[in-house]
Design a protein around this motif. Structure first.
Motif, PDB file in Angstrom:
ATOM      1  N   ALA A  54       0.834  -1.202   0.000  1.00 38.91           N
ATOM      2  CA  ALA A  54       0.000   0.000   0.000  1.00 38.91           C
ATOM      3  C   ALA A  54       0.869   1.252   0.000  1.00 38.91           C
ATOM      4  O   ALA A  54       0.621   2.204  -0.756  1.00 38.91           O
ATOM      5  CB  ALA A  54      -0.933   0.001   1.210  1.00 38.91           C
ATOM      6  N   GLU A  55       1.910   1.261   0.818  1.00 40.29           N
ATOM      7  CA  GLU A  55       2.808   2.420   0.865  1.00 40.29           C
ATOM      8  C   GLU A  55       3.525   2.608  -0.476  1.00 40.29           C
ATOM      9  O   GLU A  55       3.675   3.738  -0.959  1.00 40.29           O
ATOM     10  CB  GLU A  55       3.825   2.231   1.989  1.00 40.29           C
ATOM     11  N   GLY A  56       3.954   1.501  -1.087  1.00 37.05           N
ATOM     12  CA  GLY A  56       4.601   1.610  -2.383  1.00 37.05           C
ATOM     13  C   GLY A  56       3.661   2.102  -3.471  1.00 37.05           C
ATOM     14  O   GLY A  56       4.047   2.916  -4.316  1.00 37.05           O
ATOM     15  N   GLY A  57       2.416   1.623  -3.453  1.00 38.84           N
ATOM     16  CA  GLY A  57       1.445   2.079  -4.437  1.00 38.84           C
ATOM     17  C   GLY A  57       1.107   3.551  -4.280  1.00 38.84           C
ATOM     18  O   GLY A  57       0.955   4.280  -5.266  1.00 38.84           O
ATOM     19  N   LEU A  58       1.011   4.018  -3.034  1.00 39.06           N
ATOM     20  CA  LEU A  58       0.713   5.430  -2.799  1.00 39.06           C
ATOM     21  C   LEU A  58       1.832   6.335  -3.317  1.00 39.06           C
ATOM     22  O   LEU A  58       1.590   7.463  -3.722  1.00 39.06           O
ATOM     23  CB  LEU A  58       0.497   5.680  -1.303  1.00 39.06           C
ATOM     24  N   GLY A  59       3.060   5.822  -3.307  1.00 42.28           N
ATOM     25  CA  GLY A  59       4.185   6.624  -3.773  1.00 42.28           C
ATOM     26  C   GLY A  59       4.492   6.486  -5.245  1.00 42.28           C
ATOM     27  O   GLY A  59       5.336   7.209  -5.774  1.00 42.28           O
ATOM     28  N   SER A 237      -4.667  10.608  -7.101  1.00 45.86           N
ATOM     29  CA  SER A 237      -5.983  11.236  -7.194  1.00 45.86           C
ATOM     30  C   SER A 237      -6.040  12.625  -6.581  1.00 45.86           C
ATOM     31  O   SER A 237      -7.123  13.175  -6.421  1.00 45.86           O
ATOM     32  CB  SER A 237      -7.037  10.343  -6.519  1.00 45.86           C
ATOM     33  N   LYS A 238      -4.896  13.189  -6.173  1.00 48.44           N
ATOM     34  CA  LYS A 238      -4.860  14.539  -5.609  1.00 48.44           C
ATOM     35  C   LYS A 238      -5.819  14.668  -4.428  1.00 48.44           C
ATOM     36  O   LYS A 238      -6.691  15.536  -4.387  1.00 48.44           O
ATOM     37  CB  LYS A 238      -5.188  15.587  -6.679  1.00 48.44           C
ATOM     38  N   ASP A 377       9.640  18.428  -6.703  1.00 45.37           N
ATOM     39  CA  ASP A 377       8.310  18.851  -7.116  1.00 45.37           C
ATOM     40  C   ASP A 377       7.724  19.773  -6.056  1.00 45.37           C
ATOM     41  O   ASP A 377       8.113  19.741  -4.890  1.00 45.37           O
ATOM     42  CB  ASP A 377       7.410  17.610  -7.290  1.00 45.37           C
ATOM     43  N   LEU A 378       6.795  20.625  -6.497  1.00 48.13           N
ATOM     44  CA  LEU A 378       6.121  21.494  -5.544  1.00 48.13           C
ATOM     45  C   LEU A 378       5.346  20.658  -4.533  1.00 48.13           C
ATOM     46  O   LEU A 378       4.670  19.699  -4.891  1.00 48.13           O
ATOM     47  CB  LEU A 378       5.142  22.425  -6.261  1.00 48.13           C
ATOM     48  N   GLY A 379       5.456  21.033  -3.255  1.00 50.69           N
ATOM     49  CA  GLY A 379       4.647  20.353  -2.254  1.00 50.69           C
ATOM     50  C   GLY A 379       3.304  21.044  -2.134  1.00 50.69           C
ATOM     51  O   GLY A 379       3.187  22.080  -1.490  1.00 50.69           O
ATOM     52  N   ILE A 380       2.294  20.488  -2.796  1.00 55.41           N
ATOM     53  CA  ILE A 380       0.964  21.091  -2.779  1.00 55.41           C
ATOM     54  C   ILE A 380       0.042  20.236  -1.927  1.00 55.41           C
ATOM     55  O   ILE A 380      -0.161  19.055  -2.209  1.00 55.41           O
ATOM     56  CB  ILE A 380       0.384  21.225  -4.202  1.00 55.41           C
ATOM     57  N   GLU A 381      -0.476  20.828  -0.864  1.00 59.24           N
ATOM     58  CA  GLU A 381      -1.423  20.130   0.005  1.00 59.24           C
ATOM     59  C   GLU A 381      -2.784  20.770  -0.150  1.00 59.24           C
ATOM     60  O   GLU A 381      -2.916  21.992  -0.105  1.00 59.24           O
ATOM     61  CB  GLU A 381      -0.970  20.187   1.461  1.00 59.24           C
ATOM     62  N   SER A 382      -3.801  19.937  -0.323  1.00 60.72           N
ATOM     63  CA  SER A 382      -5.159  20.436  -0.541  1.00 60.72           C
ATOM     64  C   SER A 382      -6.019  20.132   0.675  1.00 60.72           C
ATOM     65  O   SER A 382      -5.946  19.051   1.252  1.00 60.72           O
ATOM     66  CB  SER A 382      -5.777  19.774  -1.784  1.00 60.72           C
ATOM     67  N   ALA A 383      -6.829  21.109   1.047  1.00 66.42           N
ATOM     68  CA  ALA A 383      -7.803  20.917   2.117  1.00 66.42           C
ATOM     69  C   ALA A 383      -9.158  21.390   1.597  1.00 66.42           C
ATOM     70  O   ALA A 383      -9.286  22.498   1.101  1.00 66.42           O
ATOM     71  CB  ALA A 383      -7.418  21.715   3.355  1.00 66.42           C
ATOM     72  N   PRO A 384     -10.190  20.539   1.665  1.00 70.88           N
ATOM     73  CA  PRO A 384     -11.495  20.941   1.137  1.00 70.88           C
ATOM     74  C   PRO A 384     -12.193  21.938   2.046  1.00 70.88           C
ATOM     75  O   PRO A 384     -12.150  21.830   3.261  1.00 70.88           O
ATOM     76  CB  PRO A 384     -12.268  19.609   1.085  1.00 70.88           C
ATOM     77  N   LEU A 385     -12.816  22.946   1.439  1.00 72.73           N
ATOM     78  CA  LEU A 385     -13.662  23.905   2.159  1.00 72.73           C
ATOM     79  C   LEU A 385     -15.100  23.621   1.735  1.00 72.73           C
ATOM     80  O   LEU A 385     -15.597  24.161   0.749  1.00 72.73           O
ATOM     81  CB  LEU A 385     -13.261  25.333   1.808  1.00 72.73           C
ATOM     82  N   GLU A 386     -15.755  22.726   2.448  1.00 70.88           N
ATOM     83  CA  GLU A 386     -17.011  22.164   1.981  1.00 70.88           C
ATOM     84  C   GLU A 386     -18.098  23.225   1.823  1.00 70.88           C
ATOM     85  O   GLU A 386     -18.805  23.272   0.815  1.00 70.88           O
ATOM     86  CB  GLU A 386     -17.473  21.078   2.953  1.00 70.88           C
ATOM     87  N   ARG A 387     -18.227  24.137   2.792  1.00 66.84           N
ATOM     88  CA  ARG A 387     -19.299  25.132   2.727  1.00 66.84           C
ATOM     89  C   ARG A 387     -19.099  26.101   1.573  1.00 66.84           C
ATOM     90  O   ARG A 387     -20.052  26.651   1.035  1.00 66.84           O
ATOM     91  CB  ARG A 387     -19.359  25.903   4.038  1.00 66.84           C
ATOM     92  N   PRO A 450     -14.446  24.024  -9.492  1.00 65.33           N
ATOM     93  CA  PRO A 450     -14.276  23.730 -10.929  1.00 65.33           C
ATOM     94  C   PRO A 450     -12.866  23.971 -11.452  1.00 65.33           C
ATOM     95  O   PRO A 450     -12.465  23.361 -12.441  1.00 65.33           O
ATOM     96  CB  PRO A 450     -15.282  24.680 -11.601  1.00 65.33           C
ATOM     97  N   VAL A 451     -12.090  24.880 -10.816  1.00 60.15           N
ATOM     98  CA  VAL A 451     -10.762  25.208 -11.356  1.00 60.15           C
ATOM     99  C   VAL A 451      -9.647  24.684 -10.462  1.00 60.15           C
ATOM    100  O   VAL A 451      -8.490  25.028 -10.669  1.00 60.15           O
ATOM    101  CB  VAL A 451     -10.610  26.735 -11.536  1.00 60.15           C
ATOM    102  N   ARG A 452      -9.974  23.848  -9.502  1.00 62.12           N
ATOM    103  CA  ARG A 452      -8.947  23.362  -8.579  1.00 62.12           C
ATOM    104  C   ARG A 452      -7.831  22.630  -9.313  1.00 62.12           C
ATOM    105  O   ARG A 452      -6.644  22.880  -9.115  1.00 62.12           O
ATOM    106  CB  ARG A 452      -9.586  22.447  -7.545  1.00 62.12           C
ATOM    107  N   ASP A 453      -8.184  21.700 -10.218  1.00 64.08           N
ATOM    108  CA  ASP A 453      -7.166  20.931 -10.947  1.00 64.08           C
ATOM    109  C   ASP A 453      -6.372  21.833 -11.894  1.00 64.08           C
ATOM    110  O   ASP A 453      -5.152  21.664 -12.044  1.00 64.08           O
ATOM    111  CB  ASP A 453      -7.826  19.799 -11.735  1.00 64.08           C
ATOM    112  N   LYS A 454      -7.047  22.791 -12.543  1.00 61.51           N
ATOM    113  CA  LYS A 454      -6.342  23.692 -13.451  1.00 61.51           C
ATOM    114  C   LYS A 454      -5.353  24.569 -12.685  1.00 61.51           C
ATOM    115  O   LYS A 454      -4.239  24.834 -13.168  1.00 61.51           O
ATOM    116  CB  LYS A 454      -7.343  24.568 -14.199  1.00 61.51           C
ATOM    117  N   ALA A 455      -5.746  25.023 -11.504  1.00 58.18           N
ATOM    118  CA  ALA A 455      -4.848  25.853 -10.711  1.00 58.18           C
ATOM    119  C   ALA A 455      -3.608  25.070 -10.293  1.00 58.18           C
ATOM    120  O   ALA A 455      -2.475  25.559 -10.394  1.00 58.18           O
ATOM    121  CB  ALA A 455      -5.585  26.388  -9.480  1.00 58.18           C
TER     122      ALA A 455
END
Length: 530
Positions: A54-59, A237-238, A377-387, A450-455
């Motif tokens: 699992a760890e190898g697949g995630l990387g 899957s970002k 590579d850029l370290g990009i961390e995403s956090a969802p803002l549901e509201r 809608p533009v999260r992946d493009k950004a």
């Protein structure tokens, strides 16, 4: 921890040090711990292997694995069969084992070890097509090898070989289908459901990966293939809070390796290894110098890879704990001579890991395959803002990134995305379009759904190609709004307001804003902008 440090300094795979710790604790060791439960060792070894896969697949990066997927599939199936046949013949004719024992040894040692391959290759700067083949092979070939070892260890002869081959193909197909389905559904759910705490995302990801193994095994498919494929899909899957998830999985992987290797060291009886030392050396020599190269060259013949790359792949077929764990299967099944099989495999793994692991960088250099490591590579961390139906991206600029020296306005982010804060050393401030980014900066970027992946694609493109990434044809920048003919507006859209609780969950706290002097964030001159 000391073993990890010694391993990283010496270039030796960490498994050798962990095995040494287990041997020192066990029979003939310092504490003389009596342990001979092969069945418990097999169960714990399987569980550890699931976590390691699992760890190898995630990387694993899909962009590296996708072009070499057919080659990895062939070498992990047809290549395994060729290696089993040649190694078994050597064990029978040169060492004197009967055919059943020889076939078991041939099957056991024909599987490359995921933990050893992942730990060594990620320190050696090799072309992505080579590391992609080797890492995917180590993730794929456990499945057919386990099926072969179980079949050879069963009571009675294998009557119909074509039925065995059909069973392998069916189990691989079931495992692949379940792994892809579980991984896709899991990534879909995690991308669209905001969990109440960031610490739940790593647990959810690993739970989904383990569930893929369980579903594959219950459906009489290959659980090992299912967990690797599911983890690979999740890893590409970002997902939100990805750096935390990778760190959590990496820690679990280390824990699994330590537990598995120490337990295997406890299981072995060192004074029994003396009589099986030279048989293990002979079998390992045939495996390393004949069986592995023949299987690599024949399996990869249709793919037109350079001969020197095939030579390196032949030498990089690292063995580790997986063959030793698989050697417990005939012990649990009560196969005659199973203790000798285990001892031969144990010695073979130790001797040839000591030879292959440290010499792999030297071989790559002599073959003129080693290359300069790519910029971080850029370290990009995403956090969802549901509201808000948006995402908060935390972007770290590494030392060699070409984003250094780029103005915020020159990022040309798509409409709906904006850089809202820059954290520089111990200061944080709201940037203007003319703020020049520097190495070590951390950016907070708010993007609508809608533009999260493009950004993110645009940010990665600028990190790789600089401010002219769109004109230079950087593929990752294709999703940005700016094009060579239409660079987009230099001004940034205003970010919408966020609730305090949502932001506190999404990102780590930043220091209070310190007032900057004119020199800290002065607009660039026309000459500088030119």
């Amino acid at each position: 921890m000391a073993a990890v440090r010694i391993s990283s300094r010496s270039g030796l795979p960490s498994l050798l040090l962990y095995l040494g710790i287990g041997i020192a604790l066990g029979q003939d060791g310092i504490f003389d711990v009596k342990f001979d439960n092969a069945e418990l060792t097999q169960v714990i070894g399987y569980a550890a292997l699931v976590v390691i896969l699992a760890e190898g697949g995630l990387g694993a990066k899909w962009k590296e694995v996708r072009p070499v997927l057919p080659a990895a599939a062939v070498i992990s199936t047809l290549g395994v069969g060729i290696s089993v046949g040649i190694t078994a013949a050597a064990a029978h004719y040169l060492v004197g084992l009967d055919w059943r024992q020889a076939l078991i040894i041939g099957a056991v040692v024909s599987s490359t070890d995921a933990a050893a391959v992942f730990s060594v290759l990620r320190r050696v700067p090799l072309p992505s097509r080579i590391t992609g083949v080797l890492e995917a092979e180590s993730g794929f070939n456990d499945a057919p090898v386990v099926i072969l070892v179980v079949a050879f260890s069963a009571v009675g002869p294998v009557e119909h070989w074509y039925l065995l081959i059909g069973e392998i193909a069916l189990e691989l197909a079931i495992g692949a289908a379940i792994g892809i389905m579980v991984g896709w559904l899991g990534s879909l759910g995690l991308r669209h459901v905001a969990l109440p705490a960031s610490g739940l995302y790593p647990i959810a990801v690993m739970a989904i990966a383990v569930m893929a193994y369980a579903a594959g095994a219950m459906a009489h498919g290959s659980g090992f293939l299912a967990v690797y494929l599911a983890a690979m899909i999740l890893g590409n899957s970002k997902l939100p809070h990805w750096p935390a998830t990778r760190g959590f999985a990496d820690g679990l992987g280390w824990l699994a390796q330590i537990g598995m290797f120490v337990l295997l060291g406890l299981l072995v009886t060192p004074h029994d290894l003396v009589d099986d030392f030279w048989p293990a050396v002979v079998v390992g020599l045939v495996l390393t110098m004949v069986a592995r190269p023949v299987s690599v060259f024949l399996s990869l013949a249709p793919f037109r890879l350079p001969a020197r790359e095939k030579v390196l792949m032949s030498w990089a077929g690292l063995r580790g704990a997986v063959p030793i764990v698989l050697a417990t299967i005939p012990m649990v099944s009560g196969v005659e001579g199973s203790t000798r099989i285990f001892n031969i495999v144990f010695v073979l793994v130790i001797v040839y890991t000591l030879i292959q692991g440290p010499t792999l960088p030297w071989v790559a250099d002599k073959l003129k395959i080693a290359e300069e490591p790519e910029p971080d590579d850029l370290g990009i961390e995403s956090a969802p803002l549901e509201r808000l139906r948006g995402h908060l991206l935390s972007v770290g600029i590494p030392a060699k990134s070409k984003m250094h020296g780029v103005e915020v306005g020159e990022l040309r982010l798509p409409a709906g995305a904006a850089v809202t804060l820059v954290v520089r050393e111990e200061e944080s401030f709201v940037p203007s379009p003319t703020t020049v980014l520097r190495r070590g900066d951390e950016l907070l970027v708010v993007a609508t759904d809608p533009v999260r992946d493009k950004a993110e694609a645009r940010l990665r493109a600028v990190g790789e190609g600089g401010k002219l990434a769109g004109w230079l044809g950087t593929s990752r920048g294709s999703g940005a709004s700016g094009t060579p003919g239409n660079p987009g507006p230099p001004a940034l859209p205003k970010a919408s307001g966020t609730s305090g609780s949502a932001v506190r969950q999404a990102v780590k706290p930043v220091r209070p804003v310190k007032k900057l002097g004119p020199a800290d964030d002065a607009p660039t001159t026309n000459a500088r902008r030119s």
